[in-house]
Design an enzyme around this catalytic site. Structure first.
Site, PDB file in Angstrom:
ATOM      1  N   GLY A  49       0.510  -8.139   5.620  1.00  0.00           N
ATOM      2  CA  GLY A  49      -0.293  -9.151   5.276  1.00  0.00           C
ATOM      3  C   GLY A  49       0.370 -10.622   5.865  1.00  0.00           C
ATOM      4  N   ILE A  71      -0.722   4.512   0.536  1.00  0.00           N
ATOM      5  CA  ILE A  71      -2.065   5.477   0.780  1.00  0.00           C
ATOM      6  C   ILE A  71      -1.675   6.925   0.851  1.00  0.00           C
ATOM      7  CG2 ILE A  71      -4.325   5.693   2.268  1.00  0.00           C
ATOM      8  CD1 ILE A  71      -3.906   3.132   0.924  1.00  0.00           C
ATOM      9  N   GLY A  72      -0.457   7.025   1.478  1.00  0.00           N
ATOM     10  CA  GLY A  72       0.009   8.633   1.631  1.00  0.00           C
ATOM     11  C   GLY A  72      -0.554   9.229   2.828  1.00  0.00           C
ATOM     12  N   THR A 130      -3.941  -6.055   8.134  1.00  0.00           N
ATOM     13  CA  THR A 130      -4.493  -6.383   6.754  1.00  0.00           C
ATOM     14  C   THR A 130      -5.680  -7.529   6.699  1.00  0.00           C
ATOM     15  OG1 THR A 130      -2.515  -6.016   5.817  1.00  0.00           O
ATOM     16  CG2 THR A 130      -3.724  -7.418   4.242  1.00  0.00           C
ATOM     17  N   ASN A 161       0.673  -1.216   0.321  1.00  0.00           N
ATOM     18  CA  ASN A 161       0.102  -0.064  -0.021  1.00  0.00           C
ATOM     19  C   ASN A 161       0.864   1.127  -0.042  1.00  0.00           C
ATOM     20  OD1 ASN A 161      -0.500   1.901   2.740  1.00  0.00           O
ATOM     21  ND2 ASN A 161       0.134  -0.293   3.425  1.00  0.00           N
ATOM     22  N   CYS A 177       6.350   5.201   8.656  1.00  0.00           N
ATOM     23  CA  CYS A 177       5.452   5.313   7.375  1.00  0.00           C
ATOM     24  C   CYS A 177       6.489   5.328   6.455  1.00  0.00           C
ATOM     25  CB  CYS A 177       4.575   6.284   7.444  1.00  0.00           C
ATOM     26  SG  CYS A 177       3.590   5.882   5.882  1.00  0.00           S
ATOM     27  N   GLY A 225       1.887  -7.733  12.543  1.00  0.00           N
ATOM     28  CA  GLY A 225       2.253  -7.997  11.221  1.00  0.00           C
ATOM     29  C   GLY A 225       1.579  -9.539  10.780  1.00  0.00           C
ATOM     30  N   ILE A 249       5.273  -4.729  13.808  1.00  0.00           N
ATOM     31  CA  ILE A 249       5.934  -3.877  12.815  1.00  0.00           C
ATOM     32  C   ILE A 249       5.020  -3.157  11.780  1.00  0.00           C
ATOM     33  CG2 ILE A 249       8.177  -5.416  12.457  1.00  0.00           C
ATOM     34  CD1 ILE A 249       6.873  -6.576  10.000  1.00  0.00           C
ATOM     35  N   THR A 280       5.012  -1.714   8.100  1.00  0.00           N
ATOM     36  CA  THR A 280       5.217  -2.244   6.682  1.00  0.00           C
ATOM     37  C   THR A 280       6.619  -2.406   6.193  1.00  0.00           C
ATOM     38  OG1 THR A 280       4.511  -0.196   5.520  1.00  0.00           O
ATOM     39  CG2 THR A 280       2.701  -2.217   6.061  1.00  0.00           C
TER      40      THR A 280
HETATM   41  C1  LIG Z   1      -3.704   0.070   4.094  1.00  0.00           C
HETATM   42  C2  LIG Z   1      -2.748   0.401   4.859  1.00  0.00           C
HETATM   43  C3  LIG Z   1      -2.630   1.454   5.816  1.00  0.00           C
HETATM   44  C4  LIG Z   1      -1.923   1.736   6.871  1.00  0.00           C
HETATM   45  N1  LIG Z   1      -1.790   2.638   7.425  1.00  0.00           N
HETATM   46  C5  LIG Z   1      -0.839   2.930   8.659  1.00  0.00           C
HETATM   47  C6  LIG Z   1      -0.920   4.368   9.337  1.00  0.00           C
HETATM   48  O1  LIG Z   1      -1.637   5.199   8.906  1.00  0.00           O
HETATM   49  N2  LIG Z   1       0.084   4.221  10.472  1.00  0.00           N
HETATM   50  C7  LIG Z   1       0.656   3.315  10.627  1.00  0.00           C
HETATM   51  O2  LIG Z   1       1.392   3.350  11.747  1.00  0.00           O
HETATM   52  N3  LIG Z   1       0.674   1.854  10.157  1.00  0.00           N
HETATM   53  C8  LIG Z   1      -0.108   2.047   9.008  1.00  0.00           C
HETATM   54  N4  LIG Z   1      -0.295   0.690   8.256  1.00  0.00           N
HETATM   55  C9  LIG Z   1       0.516  -0.532   8.866  1.00  0.00           C
HETATM   56  C10 LIG Z   1      -0.316  -1.430   9.718  1.00  0.00           C
HETATM   57  O3  LIG Z   1      -0.848  -0.623  10.901  1.00  0.00           O
HETATM   58  C11 LIG Z   1       0.378  -2.691   9.987  1.00  0.00           C
HETATM   59  O4  LIG Z   1       1.708  -2.031  11.116  1.00  0.00           O
HETATM   60  C12 LIG Z   1       1.193  -3.467   9.043  1.00  0.00           C
HETATM   61  O5  LIG Z   1       0.270  -3.366   7.866  1.00  0.00           O
HETATM   62  C13 LIG Z   1       1.211  -4.787   9.453  1.00  0.00           C
HETATM   63  O6  LIG Z   1       0.264  -5.510   9.922  1.00  0.00           O
HETATM   64  P1  LIG Z   1      -0.542  -6.614   9.065  1.00  0.00           P
HETATM   65  O7  LIG Z   1       0.238  -7.369   8.243  1.00  0.00           O
HETATM   66  O8  LIG Z   1      -1.619  -7.225  10.149  1.00  0.00           O
HETATM   67  O9  LIG Z   1      -1.280  -5.590   8.247  1.00  0.00           O
HETATM   68  C14 LIG Z   1      -0.867   0.391   7.218  1.00  0.00           C
HETATM   69  C15 LIG Z   1      -1.130  -0.759   6.617  1.00  0.00           C
HETATM   70  C16 LIG Z   1      -2.070  -0.650   5.644  1.00  0.00           C
HETATM   71  C17 LIG Z   1      -2.140  -2.186   4.928  1.00  0.00           C
END
Ligand SMILES: Cc1cc2nc3c(=O)[nH]c(=O)nc-3n(C[C@H](O)[C@H](O)[C@H](O)COP(=O)(O)O)c2cc1C
Ligand SMILES: Cc1cc2nc3c(=O)[nH]c(=O)nc-3n(C[C@H](O)[C@H](O)[C@H](O)COP(=O)(O)OP(=O)(O)OC[C@H]3O[C@@H](n4cnc5c(N)ncnc54)[C@H](O)[C@@H]3O)c2cc1C
Ligand code: FES
Lengths: 313, 262
Positions: free
Chosen positions: A225, A79-80, A274, A77, A138, A251, A199, A201
């Site tokens: 994911g 997203i910005g 995710t 992602n 980020c 994560g 963690i 991403t």
């Molecule tokens: C679409 C998307 C947007 C995210 N936005 C943020 C964010 O705004 N701030 C942040 O600290 N992490 C953000 N993350 C990271 C997640 O909080 C998380 O740390 C990361 O995705 C790993 O966990 P997961 O595998 O369960 O998704 C974002 C992840 C995704 C997929």
């Protein structure tokens, strides 16, 4: 001797940085909106705490073009950091989520130490804010930042500047895009962090071979994911061994078994990101699964299994 | 609450080369589904692909409790979906997104291309069943004649339709939008369109010039489908982004900033 089995079931409650959470399963920032979307599927009062989308010093429209790309067992992602900014957050979003009656952690993201300090000052004393999660990681908002957050001295500088102005627990969220994540965690701890979460991403990329160009408009994006779970788990295990503050594991957590792995690695709580996207019921299903597992193994308190898989013990 | 269920596949058949109609036993979704809305579908316990796929509601029978989608096999998600025989289950949640709004004027023009046709067929059926007299004309496009879908359903709903194909193997040879200007003549009309982005762009250009109210059902790569990930945005005229999944998928054509569309 084992306690007699309690009719009310095992206790899932944990404590993080002086906060009592009714269970260790939270949403991950940016993956749960501000809850409304998932409140249409299940009762959010079941979750341990809600971690919302990052708030930045000023409103951000987010990135143009393609923002997400699916990858094997994961997604990228960029997203910005789309968000309405702190004032709109405080006035319109916070009162609404506060009324849900669950702890709210606000994830903040900025480009300089001063901006982090300002955001902590502005948001940490708001009614309804239980903790501030400092998004030090980020990868999608400009080149300077990625470097900024992967050096221990930058982490220490940011956390120690925020600590005095932050009126609630301060939880730096660490980047995996570094060679030594334990060093980042130690820097955060010695600068006064109440806990760390990890963690965020992993920086990655996908290429569209037909168009001969990167899939994402931003070129690179953050990988999340199930694909990142082994890396995240290893980092959590390592950080738990390096600090004595609570560690929140994040994560690739998609089912109760995954959550249990992080807890056994020593995480006090976990965040689910995710997985919400491909299963809107992920969090309640994880909670049900954890409870069933504890019951089946006759464990009365989830805290008994935190760190259970650590070999040095 | 949005229903989420493991839905049994009741029927699954090929309607055109590589095009399938999948019918699910999904009473709570079928009951709520409105034209323009979509459902998310995903194979059970599969991590390849990881994310669910969005499909417009093609038909919803609230009495029988069945829900149908029409899809074309293009990649991993649809390739996997195709392997689901009757008796197997998929995870389904929805209906999601907004719906088409009621038309203004005396004529309704539906412009559909490829797998953009399914939501328009559902809308045509519902409009035709209303007690309000209105003329409904559907313009349906595809690459070749054998890939035209939804025509039987339109016939059954007594909706007039005209076709266009890229190779001229059925109907007009050329774009389906070539047929639009003439169809707008004479009466006040409302246009609804769904299909590939270049088609939608052409529709928007034509109907902006004629000041014809126009609604477009858009597509974008999606992760969550419910408004949480901010992955599916399109540029909004006047600035900022809108989420296709939860602010749409149906948008007035004038709300889209076409200069920033990919
Ligand atoms: C679409 C998307 C947007 C995210 N936005 C943020 C964010 O705004 N701030 C942040 O600290 N992490 C953000 N993350 C990271 C997640 O909080 C998380 O740390 C990361 O995705 C790993 O966990 P997961 O595998 O369960 O998704 C974002 C992840 C995704 C997929
Ligand atoms: C609101 C909404 C409604 C939708 N309704 C329908 C519907 O009713 N019927 C339907 O068939 N699809 C519909 N889609 C598209 C569907 O969700 C999938 O994106 C599409 O079927 C491709 O999925 P896949 O996993 O098979 O392909 P992927 O593995 O994701 O993609 C494989 C390749 O195909 C390309 N590709 C992706 N989508 C398309 C496409 N639509 N046409 C041609 N090439 C493509 C990709 O760029 C990639 O190169 C809808 C999408 C949205 C957002
Ligand atoms: S697909 Fe997640 S916000 Fe639209």
């Amino acid at each position: 001797m084992r306690e007699p089995h309690v009719a009310t079931g095992p206790s899932l409650a944990v404590e993080v940085a002086g906060m009592r959470l009714q269970n260790p399963v939270l949403s991950a920032s940016g993956c749960f909106g501000w809850g409304e979307e998932y409140a249409r599927f299940w009762d959010l009062r079941r979750m341990g705490a809600l971690v919302g989308k990052a708030v930045t010093p000023h409103a951000r429209p987010g990135n143009p073009d393609v923002r997400i790309a699916e990858t094997p067992a994961g997604m990228l992602n960029a997203i910005g950091l789309q968000n309405p900014g702190p004032a709109a957050f405080r006035e319109t979003i916070l009162p609404r989520v506060h009324s849900l009656g669950i702890p709210i952690w606000v994830n903040v993201s900025a480009n300089s130490v001063q901006e982090y300090v300002d955001l902590c000052g502005m948001l940490s004393a708001e009614p309804g804010v239980s903790a501030i999660e400092l998004n030090l990681s980020c990868p999608n908002v400009g080149r300077g930042r990625a470097e900024f957050c992967v050096a221990p001295d930058a982490v220490a500088e940011t956390v120690s500047a925020c600590r005095p102005v932050c009126r609630c627990p301060l939880i730096p969220k660490l980047s995996p895009n570094t060679t030594d994540i334990a060093a980042l965690a130690r820097a955060a701890e010695s600068a006064g962090a109440d806990a760390v979460s990890l963690i965020n991403t992993l920086v990655g990329m996908a290429i569209d071979v037909d168009r001969r160009r990167p899939v994402l408009g931003n070129r690179t994006g953050g990988l999340s994911g199930p694909a990142v779970k082994p890396v995240a788990l290893r980092m959590v295990y390592e950080v738990v061994g390096a600090v004595s503050i609570p560690v929140i594991g994040i994560g690739g957590i998609a089912c109760w078994r995954d959550a249990l792995e992080f807890l056994m690695a020593g995480a006090t709580a976990v965040q689910v990101g995710t997985a919400n996207f491909f299963n809107p019921m992920a969090i309640p299903e994880i909670l049900d699964g954890l409870e069933t597992w504890l019951r089946r193994n006759e464990i009365a308190d989830v805290r008994e299994i935190i760190g259970a898989a650590r070999l040095e013990k | 609450m949005i229903p989420i269920l493991e839905a049994e596949v009741l029927d699954h058949y090929e309607v055109a080369p590589e095009h399938f109609v999948l019918t699910l036993d999904a009473p709570p979704i079928a009951e709520q589904a409105r034209p323009g809305q979509f459902v998310m579908l995903r194979a059970l316990d599969a991590w390849d692909p990881l994310l669910p796929r969005a499909f417009s509601v093609f038909h919803a029978d609230s009495e029988g409790g069945t829900l149908s989608v029409l899809y074309r096999v293009v990649g991993r998600g649809t390739g996997r979906l195709r392997g689901h025989e009757p008796g197997m289950y998929v995870r389904a949640w929805g209906p999601l997104g907004n719906q088409f709004r009621l038309p203004e004027g005396e004529r309704v023009v539906l412009v559909g291309g490829g797998v953009g046709v399914p939501p328009l067929v559902f809308w045509a059926e519902r409009l035709a069943a209303l007690a309000v007299p209105m003329e409904i004309v559907a313009l349906i496009g595809a690459q070749r004649g054998e890939l035209l879908v939804g025509l039987e359903q339109l016939k059954r709903a007594r909706v007039t339709f005209r076709c266009a194909t890229d190779d001229g193997s059925a109907g007009h040879r050329g774009y389906v939008t070539d047929l639009l200007p003439r169809t707008l003549e004479g009466k006040r009309a409302t246009v609804y369109a769904c299909g590939p982005m270049p088609m939608l762009r052409a529709v928007a250009r034509i109907t902006e010039a004629t000041e014809t109210p126009t609604e477009l059902a858009l597509e974008a790569p999606m992760a969550c489908g419910v408004g949480a990930c901010l992955g599916c945005t399109i540029p909004r005229r006047g600035g900022g982004y809108a989420r296709v999944c939860s602010d749409g998928p149906v948008f007035p054509a004038r709300d889209v900033d076409w200069s920033l569309m990919p």
